[in-house]
Design an enzyme around this catalytic site. Structure first.
Site: not given
Lengths: 596, 248
Positions: A439-441, A446
């Protein structure tokens, strides 16, 4: 029984001794940034992590969340723990005092997150999302919206969420379909379905503040046509208290591999009333404010997981007796020796420790640079700090969570078959940490962000400054014979990072797939070198402190031993990673898609 | 009513202490130190009395090294109004502590002295009793429940047979047991407030207190290592084994 004690002493080491935040505090306007206060806050955070968060970590995993008629019930003890956290003022630790925050520096805010998330990943998600939502509103919302929502979010009375993902739109947010129709009175009517909404529904707080990405009628295609709205679960009354129920309901909760104590919701917006945050079609920028701090927080989930995994690995390895040491029995009055005598077990424990302490130091430096970005009066210092944060955020997110996962996995290995059994509590860390890589990319995204966008932005200014600073650091300590053990191994590793950086810059035009092919290895190489540089700095502090005399000689001597391990073993990967990066996209892309 | 709370800096309860190789004591260099848990309960009880309107001022006191002020700050962050730090590097013993506290009680004239029933380092459990004796005050030790009503206190004591309830006239010395309360978590704003509260340093040798006769520690040794057991085949062998070792 799993164990956890927040590593308070090591946090104090990073902020008070390694970074010496006290030297910056005054110029940055933090009157409470002195070493004693920092130590006292860490002490109390550690106590909360140990006594409030950790005891309901395993039970929360076993119990999970339940949904009944749009109402989510969180695991036993979560609501009480949330209340204790809010009453202590932790929800607003770094928040603006104008809205009831404590106005403390990021070096505290960021570092205590590691303790809380390590002690209870699921529980801390409810807090962390609230913090991110408050941060985004503080940066972008109108004064009126801030006055309505911020104090409630900062106190933790209301919690926050971020709503980006839809069933068909995850990484590619340009494809979202949630619509926002103007009601003609300044408010909007929100229609659509959002998925994977952490803390999307629960009754721990009296209201939930959803920050929702949606499209206005006639908005441009893609990411340029996205706006951000605040949509509360209960519409605030004139007096600012929760009033009428808004038309946003939890349809279902996900059945997940891990973080089972965290409610991951499908939210249906059926003409829910919302208010625009910032300007029209500018939602993604506001959301990125939220996501940058969220990404660092996710990175800390990784380093925190490594810490708790390490502690449990040590506890088991010193208690479990099995076989004899290769050098002869050390425990002759028992039928076998504790497994910590075995080199392979030591290898795993040392890898975990060298990573978690190194990551803590890097997190401290990122946090310091956040403080400089937010509070410095010096425009140049601010820009350098912001470059550093932008560059290191994807590294912290991806590298920390990959290594956190590896560390959790290693503890299962140390436990042998017992690690695979739920009641011992360590397989939970593997399952919980897995989400942090997603999650969060995702970590792939990233790495692409690092190798692509972050290397090209401003002509690669951030990475050039970073590499030059690293050169200067090694040159500074290179003269000192005592530092040779740390500087010498770093020289070729830094050279590999430079060469890899240059390779990506030189080869991205020739084949557009080259960046993607190199990205994950490059991000890992960056992480390994970045932690190595932290170990150089830590070694310096330890050598100096020992020379000056200390009653904690063991602490500093042991840190030097771990530093040497990092240099000898963890760093060694650099040459293999460089070799792989330089092979480019061809070997990866050669097989025809139809042949898979 | 003013409440005086005496606290002690001790090795944190989570630390596994090691005996010094020369047998002169336990090694405390670089070891984590905290407020003695029983003393923390005393501070908490004082705060509850203040919040209930029974106490007007809470003064916390400790005797010890410079760093012991960390523990005073911690008590101030819990809510105490001010602190007195009697500074000394000397190893204090119960009688000496009681005499120093007597001096401070004379100065401060509290209506109640609260302190932990014992310290987890030396486990003496003597200071409160000695202080009450030399002050000529009533004492109620091992308190599991405390109620103040005017100039009287009702204390439920935890004793071997169960709970014993005492009524004592104030001023009195009350020592606190584990189940009296659960100390609060410190709030961040209170950490900041604590920095600004008065902390009065009083060098021990300027107080003019005779510490009295001192105990001498001759040797400190860890408990003997447990020897491995032995399996015996039958009762006869067990008996002969026990006899051989002079145990029966």
């Amino acid at each position: 029984m799993p164990v956890y004690r927040a590593p308070v002493r090591d946090h104090v080491f990073v902020i008070n001794e390694l970074i010496q935040f006290e030297k910056y505090a005054e110029a940055l306007g933090y009157e409470d940034g002195d070493a004693d206060t920092i130590a006292a806050v860490f002490e109390e955070a550690g106590r909360l992590a140990d006594e409030v968060f950790f005891p309901i970590n395993q039970s929360g995993d076993e119990e999970g969340c339940k949904l009944d008629n749009h109402v989510v019930t969180v695991p036993t003890g979560f609501a009480e723990a949330y209340k204790t956290y809010c009453e202590g003022g932790w929800a607003g630790l770094t928040a603006d005092p104008n809205y009831g925050g404590q106005g403390m520096p990021q070096v505290l805010g960021v570092m205590v997150e590691e303790m809380f998330t390590a002690a209870n990943h699921s529980l801390f998600l409810y807090m962390h999302l609230t913090h991110s939502a408050a941060h985004a509103m503080h940066g972008w919302a109108s004064q009126e919206l801030k006055d309505t929502y911020l104090e409630k979010l900062v106190s933790g009375e209301w919690t926050g969420t971020m709503n980006l993902t839809e069933p068909h739109a995850g990484t590619d947010l340009g494809m979202i379909r949630t619509k926002a129709e103007p009601n003609g009175d300044g408010t909007y009517s929100i229609e659509g379905t959002k998925i994977f909404i952490t803390a999307g529904e629960h009754e721990m707080a009296e209201n939930i503040v959803h920050l929702v990405l949606a499209k206005l009628p006639g908005a441009p295609e893609g990411t340029k046509g996205i706006s951000l709205f605040v949509v509360p679960k209960f519409l605030p009354t004139e007096a600012g208290e929760p009033g009428e129920r808004n038309q946003v309901f939890c349809q279902s909760i996900e059945h997940k591999m891990g973080i089972k104590g965290s409610a991951t919701c499908v939210l249906n917006y059926d003409g829910a009333k919302g208010w625009l945050i910032g300007s029209e079609n500018n939602g993604l920028r506001a959301m990125f404010t939220m996501m940058n701090s969220a990404r660092l927080a996710v990175g800390l989930e990784g380093s925190g997981k490594a810490e708790i995994a390490y502690q449990n690995g040590v506890a088991y390895a010193t208690d479990r007796i099995q076989g004899r040491a290769a050098t002869g029995p050390v425990n002759s009055n028992k039928p076998a020796d504790p497994i910590i005598v075995h080199a392979d077990v030591r290898r795993m424990l040392m890898t975990q420790r060298a990573f978690s302490e190194g990551a803590r130091a890097l997190a401290g430096e990122i946090a310091l640079n956040l403080d400089i970005t937010f509070k410095s009066q010096d425009a140049e210092a601010k820009q350098v700090a912001d470059d550093f944060v932008q560059l290191m955020t994807p590294v912290a997110k991806a590298f920390f969570t990959d290594e956190g996962f590896n560390a959790a996995n290693a503890t299962v290995q140390i436990f042998g078959g017992h690690g695979y059994i739920g009641e011992h509590g360590v397989e939970q860390y593997v399952r919980d940490c897995r989400i942090s890589q997603l999650y969060e990319g995702t970590n792939g995204i990233q790495s692409m962000d690092l190798a692509g966008r972050k290397l090209s932005i401003n002509g690669g200014r951030a990475v050039k400054t970073y590499l030059a600073t690293a050169d200067a650091l090694l040159a500074l300590h290179g003269e000192d014979a005592e530092m040779a053990d740390f500087v010498k191994p770093m020289l070729p590793a830094l050279e590999s990072l430079k060469q890899a950086t240059q390779w990506i810059m030189d080869n991205r035009a020739a084949n557009p797939q080259n960046t993607g092919a190199a990205a994950v290895d490059y991000c890992r190489l960056f992480g390994i070198v970045a932690l190595g540089l932290q170990w150089v700095k830590m070694a310096r502090v330890c050598i100096d402190t020992l020379a000056a005399g200390t009653d904690e000689a063991d602490f500093y001597q042991n840190k030097l031993v771990v530093a040497r391990y990092y240099m000898a073993r963890s760093l060694a990967e650099h040459s293999g990673l460089l070799e792989r990066i330089e092979t480019g996209a061809d070997p990866i892309m050669a097989l025809a898609a139809e042949a898979f | 009513m003013k409440v005086l709370v005496a606290i002690k800096r001790v090795v944190d309860y989570n630390v596994r202490v090691q005996v010094k190789p020369d047998g002169s004591g336990v090694a405390i260099d670089g070891v984590k130190m905290s407020v003695n848990p029983f003393c923390e309960i005393a501070v908490e009880e004082a705060m509850r009395l203040k919040e209930a309107g029974k106490a007007t001022e809470v003064v916390v006191v400790t005797i010890g090294v410079e760093k012991a002020q960390d523990q005073l700050r911690s008590a101030l962050a819990m809510g105490a109004d001010r602190a007195i730090h009697v500074t000394t590097d000397a190893q204090m013993q119960p009688l000496g502590v009681a005499r120093v506290l007597q001096k401070l009680v004379d100065e401060e004239q509290p209506g109640l002295v609260l302190m932990g029933k014992q310290a987890i380092d030396d486990d003496c459990s003597q200071t409160g009793q000695m202080l009450a004796a030399i002050l000529g005050w009533p004492q109620a030790t091992f308190a599991g429940k405390l109620e103040i009503d005017g100039d009287k206190a009702t204390v439920a004591r935890e004793v071997d047979a169960g709970l014993e309830t005492l009524n004592v006239d104030l001023p009195a010395v009350v020592t606190t047991d584990l189940r009296l309360n659960e100390p609060r978590y410190i709030k961040i704003p209170d950490i900041m407030k604590a920095k600004k509260k008065p902390l009065d340093k009083r060098p021990l040798d300027e107080l003019g207190v005779d510490l009295g006769p001192q105990l001498t520690t001759t040797k400190v040794a860890p408990p003997a290592q447990r020897q491995p057991g032995k399996k015996v085949a039958d009762v006869a062998e067990l008996v002969s084994e026990l006899k051989e070792r002079g145990l029966v």
